[in-house]
Design a protein around this motif. Structure first.
Motif, PDB file in Angstrom:
ATOM      1  N   TRP A  26      -8.172  12.377  15.582  1.00 27.56           N
ATOM      2  CA  TRP A  26      -6.747  12.051  15.595  1.00 27.56           C
ATOM      3  C   TRP A  26      -6.594  10.581  15.945  1.00 27.56           C
TER       4      TRP A  26
ATOM      5  N   VAL B  16      -3.595   7.851  16.935  1.00 27.64           N
ATOM      6  CA  VAL B  16      -2.223   7.816  17.428  1.00 27.64           C
ATOM      7  C   VAL B  16      -1.720   6.379  17.360  1.00 27.64           C
TER       8      VAL B  16
ATOM      9  N   VAL C 154       1.041  10.819  15.171  1.00 24.73           N
ATOM     10  CA  VAL C 154      -0.340  11.298  15.192  1.00 24.73           C
ATOM     11  C   VAL C 154      -0.813  11.555  13.765  1.00 24.73           C
TER      12      VAL C 154
ATOM     13  N   VAL D 129      -3.771  13.123  11.653  1.00 25.43           N
ATOM     14  CA  VAL D 129      -4.780  14.149  11.882  1.00 25.43           C
ATOM     15  C   VAL D 129      -5.764  14.155  10.711  1.00 25.43           C
TER      16      VAL D 129
ATOM     17  N   TYR E 279       2.202  13.426  11.948  1.00 21.29           N
ATOM     18  CA  TYR E 279       3.163  14.115  12.796  1.00 21.29           C
ATOM     19  C   TYR E 279       3.972  13.104  13.600  1.00 21.29           C
TER      20      TYR E 279
ATOM     21  N   LEU F 206       3.650  17.461  17.128  1.00 24.30           N
ATOM     22  CA  LEU F 206       2.313  17.730  16.606  1.00 24.30           C
ATOM     23  C   LEU F 206       2.114  19.237  16.705  1.00 24.30           C
TER      24      LEU F 206
ATOM     25  N   GLU G  24       0.560  22.711  20.102  1.00 24.47           N
ATOM     26  CA  GLU G  24       1.907  22.255  19.779  1.00 24.47           C
ATOM     27  C   GLU G  24       2.332  21.278  20.868  1.00 24.47           C
TER      28      GLU G  24
ATOM     29  N   LEU H 188       6.176  15.107  20.822  1.00 25.74           N
ATOM     30  CA  LEU H 188       5.762  13.720  20.968  1.00 25.74           C
ATOM     31  C   LEU H 188       6.897  12.941  21.627  1.00 25.74           C
TER      32      LEU H 188
END
Length: 195
Positions: A144, A146, A156, A158, A174, A178, A187, A190
């Motif tokens: 990931w 960020v 994010v 992924v 995301y 997330l 879950e 953010l």
């Protein structure tokens, strides 16, 4: 007033440093990484970086399945010339019982399920390109990345490893939440780090 001499490690040996050297070099700054035999020094952490790492760390600690642990700022030795320190790792719990047990300073890539990097201005190229390539080549299945959306909210990215090409493929981006089921269900809201 006399000026202190430079430490010996300021001049790399022929061929560069090795992963084992990081444990032996005296007075090395904290969080120094090794990339292709060269020492990489970390700049001061931003508030965005601190808060993004913190919220993902708490979420990972709560979500990792039995047999796995979430670690913050721990080294992973990818090979002889590359020893990196992702912001977060999800690692096989048995990795804590290796040859050095809890006194170890690094883990092996085969023990890592997920590596997470929070991008800083000074680390953009490494976190977007060099590190993901190294993690993928070492066989780390999930990555990931960020980023700051320029308004203080983490975004994010992924990735999942394609075992045939040993390269990461993007599986999702995301923004406000997330929510993934791989490598395990998680879950995370953010949170805006500017508030």
């Amino acid at each position: 007033m006399s000026i202190a001499p430079y430490p010996d490690w300021i001049r790399p040996p022929a061929g560069g440093y090795t992963a084992e050297d990081l444990d032996r070099l005296p007075d090395l700054p904290p969080h120094t990484e090794l990339l292709d035999g060269s020492l990489i020094f970390v700049s001061p952490q931003t508030i965005f970086h601190l808060l993004a790492v913190r919220q993902l760390e708490f979420a990972l600690v709560a979500a990792v399945p039995p047999g796995w642990v979430a670690w913050r700022e721990m080294m992973v030795t990818l090979d002889r010339r590359n020893r990196l320190e992702p912001d977060l790792l999800v690692v096989d719990k048995r990795a804590q019982t290796g040859p050095k047990g809890r006194k170890g300073t690094s883990c092996r890539p085969e023990d890592v399920l997920l590596a997470v990097e929070v991008v800083s201005d000074e680390s953009q190229e490494r976190d977007r390109d060099a590190k993901p390539r190294k993690y993928a080549a070492a066989g780390i299945a999930h990555f990931w990345r960020v980023e700051d959306d320029d308004e203080g909210r983490p975004v994010v990215y992924v990735y999942e490893l394609d075992p045939a090409t040993r390269a990461y493929g993007l599986t999702g981006i995301y923004h406000k939440q997330l929510k993934v089921d791989r490598p395990f269900p998680i879950e995370v809201e953010l949170i805006d780090t500017s508030e």
